[in-house]
Design an enzyme around this catalytic site. Structure first.
Site, PDB file in Angstrom:
ATOM      1  N   GLY A  87       0.882  -1.731   0.129  1.00 54.05           N
ATOM      2  CA  GLY A  87      -0.122  -0.238  -0.590  1.00 54.05           C
ATOM      3  C   GLY A  87       0.767   1.556   0.143  1.00 54.05           C
ATOM      4  O   GLY A  87       2.038   1.162  -0.520  1.00 54.05           O
ATOM      5  N   SER A  88       0.698   2.178   0.490  1.00 54.79           N
ATOM      6  CA  SER A  88       1.203   3.807   0.850  1.00 54.79           C
ATOM      7  C   SER A  88       2.137   3.846   1.337  1.00 54.79           C
ATOM      8  O   SER A  88       3.008   3.909   0.890  1.00 54.79           O
ATOM      9  CB  SER A  88       0.708   4.497   1.613  1.00 54.79           C
ATOM     10  N   THR A  89       3.159   2.446   1.377  1.00 54.43           N
ATOM     11  CA  THR A  89       4.377   3.139   1.876  1.00 54.43           C
ATOM     12  C   THR A  89       5.306   2.959   0.165  1.00 54.43           C
ATOM     13  O   THR A  89       6.620   3.435   0.654  1.00 54.43           O
ATOM     14  CB  THR A  89       4.549   2.347   2.275  1.00 54.43           C
ATOM     15  N   PHE A  90       4.391   2.863  -0.509  1.00 50.82           N
ATOM     16  CA  PHE A  90       5.504   2.871  -1.936  1.00 50.82           C
ATOM     17  C   PHE A  90       5.313   4.189  -2.096  1.00 50.82           C
ATOM     18  O   PHE A  90       5.735   4.465  -3.187  1.00 50.82           O
ATOM     19  CB  PHE A  90       4.409   2.129  -3.193  1.00 50.82           C
TER      20      PHE A  90
END
Lengths: 567, 267
Positions: A281-284
């Protein structure tokens, strides 16, 4: 007188006889002489050898190769030399059914009393079986051995056998792995370095890992705490030294006790940090922004994108948890973790560039590490424009937590990708050669952006005062039966500290956390993974030699002007 | 004849003895070597024992166990960011020095029955500069001062007094005090004058305190001090005491104020 007179002349046959006898005598003398010489030679040889041995030989009780202690299998130690795996002599109880002399029925009763894992009938069956040898107990307790010995049954064999012991029990269990019944590595480093650990030439020297056991313990404890608190089914954590690629700590929960690995749940043996792949998810998102900056699309943190409440693209709607409904800057997109904004940034960069960056960061290949438990990452097959957008915010691509940690390390160590390693970097093991993935300038600019997420954005709870944590939350819905579940999520927090001079990258991941009263029912990363991250950092940073300093910060002037203050 | 007959026996005996000797040497070597090996074996056994014990201790005191004890009993936590210091200096700043009660103070107090009327002008002359309109208010205050510093007393307490009026106007005070001191010292040397005269002196000094004068007294003071103290000792009057005490008060700051003083009076 009447005796026959000897013939004056010997009869010819007799004469011949005398001559023959002489000849024979001579030959016999010769042969005797020869025999004597041979005997003498043999005796001389033996005496000579005896004398030689007496003078120069070793005595009978001479022992060899005992001048130093070499364990039957090499030790594994952490970076400070604390033993993590050792081989000890353990008592083994065995049974030779054929050699049993006493009354078998009576013996069965006694054995059942001592070792209640089988009842009398089973013991009797065992005693009467035709097998030659049966192991009854490995690593038996001394008291049991004493009791068995007191039975005085010659059919019961007590022996000392080398046995692998993990003194720290489940500490770093997934890194260490475990051995099978024959003492060969079956998982983890035991498997990866089986040859080195069992080779008599090399096993005298312990295998030094990059793991710091105190840091490992802190990470495991805090993660276990979080896993219990949020009723997650699993968790994983990785701490990396971003300049060398050394893994300082790596854990996967549920816990595994390698001492009894065979009895553990397969779920526990599964290494979530390197074998499991997850859509994180958003950690990308930081990667997407960094790619765009490197690619030249995002020139400043103040670049504006239109962020409607919902973005409809290619027949799919992209939503935000905190919809802006206005134009917003890159800094704001990152701060509020906007999928809509990030998708647009990713679309600008394009599929080809995105793929190339991901390849450079090692996200499309199995992680480079010594372990053999490596998960194959999942990436979109066709890499369509929609896939590019979803990959931009971490969906449609699945990597291991170690990948993610190494991605952050790559992004913040100046932009250089390095393979991760579980062996201590030092003399004999140099830092692996890296390759450039991002420019140094991008790497520098990203610092303040990720610090912003922690000081003003979704990761506020990850802040550890004084340690300048920067990072990004990630909440990804789990794919269940091919559909994204609305309720089952994987939350993660990936970050770096201290942000003004990054040294360590860390990833914390919780698998299927539930909301609690404390989190007001929220199950997003900001409520569970982020606080765990903060707690771990404030515990481990002093151990890792990071000085807390309330006056130091990365250059926040690069991002703060582009964030609109919320009322 | 007999000796020659025994020669062969002698040879045999000699050879046998030599052989035996050689053998004994070899035996000795072998036994020494054997004992050495025994020691080596003991070392290995000891190494193994050490390993076993280390392993046992390590297993019993494993980190997970320590953590459990910590959670249940000790409840220790990692240090907070504000618990780290930059060094000795920062550490020192966190410790406020204890107020030392000077044992000599009470004695001096007893010997100073300050004649308040005469004392006041002196003080007020000092205080005047700071806030000239508080002669009445200074009464109690001045008493306090008297109580806190005495002639024999060391500088520290007086220094505190000076520190208090540090703000700009107060800077003039040392100058005057210095001037006072000078004039007074001179006065006293010549003859002990009545207090009124002294105060007059002081006032004149205050009024006339030239820009040049402070520089000199600053240098002189150091020399003056002991002399003044002596004269003070001779003088039983409290007035005499005060100027003296006020001098040391000025003294510690002397080098720096010298400049500022020069600047100020000119204004």
């Amino acid at each position: 007188m009447n005796a026959p007179t000897p013939a004056l002349v010997a009869r010819p046959d007799r004469l011949r006889l005398v001559g023959q006898r002489r000849q024979i005598l001579a030959v016999m003398h010769q042969r005797l002489m020869f025999g004597l010489i041979v005997f003498a030679a043999v005796v001389t040889l033996i005496v000579g050898r005896l004398l030689f041995l007496a003078a120069f030989g070793d005595h009978a009780g001479r022992k060899q190769s005992l001048t130093s202690f070499v364990p039957p299998r090499g030790d594994i130690v952490d970076r400070d030399g604390h033993p993590l795996a050792r081989t000890i002599d353990a008592w083994t109880i065995g049974l030779h059914p054929a050699k049993v002399l006493g009354n078998k029925a009576e013996l069965a009763v006694r054995l059942a009393k001592l070792m209640p894992e089988r009842d009398e009938v089973q013991w009797l069956q065992l005693l009467r079986s035709n097998k030659r040898f049966i192991y009854l107990r490995r690593r038996a307790a001394p008291s049991l051995v004493q009791a068995i010995n007191a039975l005085g049954e010659p059919g019961l064999a007590l022996e000392r056998e080398p046995d692998r012991l993990y003194p720290q029990t489940d500490l770093a269990a997934h890194v260490l792995g475990f051995t099978d019944i024959d003492g060969h590595g079956a998982a983890g480093m035991e498997r990866a370095f089986d040859e080195r650990l069992s080779d008599p030439a090399t096993r005298g020297q312990p295998l030094v890992l990059s793991i710091n056991s105190r840091v490992q313990q802190a990470l495991e404890h805090e993660l276990l705490d979080a896993k219990t608190k949020f009723s997650a089914i699993g968790a994983a954590g990785v701490i990396l030294d971003i300049h060398t690629g050394e893994i300082m700590a790596m854990t996967s929960l549920p816990q595994l006790n390698p001492n009894i690995a065979g009895n553990m749940d397969p779920e526990a043996r599964f290494n979530r940090a390197t074998l499991g792949v997850w859509e994180l998810g958003s950690t990308f998102k930081p990667f997407t922004v960094a790619m765009a900056m490197d690619h030249g699309n995002v020139k400043s943190m103040g670049q504006i994108y239109n962020c409607p409440k919902q973005l409809k693209v290619y027949g799919r709607a992209i939503n935000d948890t905190h919809p802006f409904g206005r134009a917003c800057s890159v800094a704001e997109i990152m701060k509020e973790s906007s999928n809509i904004g990030t998708a647009q940034i990713a679309a600008e960069t394009g599929a080809a560039a995105q793929k190339q960056f991901l390849k450079l960061m090692g996200f499309l290949d199995p992680i480079e590490v010594e372990l053999k438990e490596k998960g194959r990452t999942l990436a979109p097959r066709d890499w369509s424009p929609l896939a590019t957008m979803t990959v931009g915010y971490g969906h449609g691509i699945a990597v291991t937590p170690l990948h993610l940690a190494n991605g952050y390390a790559t992004l913040f160590n100046g932009g250089i990708y390095r393979p991760t390693t579980l062996l201590k970097v030092g003399p004999g093991h140099a830092v692996a050669k890296g390759r450039r993935a991002f420019s140094e300038e991008t790497s520098y600019k990203m610092r303040s952006l990720l610090r912003l997420v922690v000081t003003h954005g979704t990761g506020k709870k990850a802040d550890a005062p004084g340690y300048r944590v920067g990072g990004k939350t990630g909440t990804a819905e789990k794919l269940i039966g091919g559909r994204y579940s609305k309720t089952v999520v994987v939350t993660s927090f990936a970050g770096v500290f201290p942000m003004d001079e990054p040294r360590y990258a860390m990833v914390v991941m919780l698998d299927e956390p539930k909301g609690t009263a404390e989190t007001f029912g929220f199950r997003t990363a900001g409520w569970n993974a982020a606080p765990t991250f903060g707690k771990v950092v404030s515990r481990i940073a002093p151990m890792l030699g990071v000085r807390p300093d309330m006056r130091r910060e990365p250059n926040m002037a690069e991002v703060l002007p582009y964030v609109r203050e919320e009322k | 004849m007999s000796a020659r007959g025994f020669a062969s026996v002698g040879w045999v005996a000699g050879v046998a003895a030599t052989a035996l000797g050689c053998y004994m040497v070899s035996l000795q070597v072998a036994s020494t070597r054997a004992s050495l090996e025994d020691v080596e074996t003991q070392i290995v056994v000891a190494q193994r024992d050490i390993r076993v014990l280390q392993t046992e201790i390590g297993t019993r005191g494993r980190l997970a166990q320590l953590e459990q004890w910590n959670v249940k009993v000790l409840a220790l936590s990692a240090p907070q960011a504000n618990q780290f210091l930059d060094g000795e200096f920062q550490l020192a700043t966190m410790v406020t020095p204890k107020k030392t009660v000077d044992p000599a103070a009470p004695v001096v107090l007893a010997s100073a029955p300050a004649p308040s009327p005469s004392a006041r002008p002196l003080l007020s002359s000092d205080a005047d500069v700071a806030n000239p309109a508080e002669p009445a208010g200074t009464d109690a205050k001045s008493m306090m001062h008297i109580a806190s510093f005495k002639r024999d007393l060391p500088a520290p307490e007086q220094r505190q007094m000076v520190v208090k009026p540090v703000p700009a106007p107060a800077k003039a005070a040392p100058a005057k005090a210095a001037a006072d001191a000078k004039s007074k010292a001179a006065d006293k040397k010549t003859a002990a004058r009545p207090p009124a005269a002294k105060t007059a002196d002081n006032k004149s000094a205050v009024s006339s305190a030239p820009s040049k004068s402070p520089a000199k007294p600053a240098a002189k003071k150091v020399v003056d001090k002991p002399i003044v103290v002596k004269t003070a000792a001779a003088d039983t009057s409290a007035k005499a005491a005060k100027p003296k005490t006020s001098q040391p008060k000025v003294d510690p700051l002397a080098p720096k104020p010298a400049k500022s003083r020069e600047a100020k009076p000119k204004q």
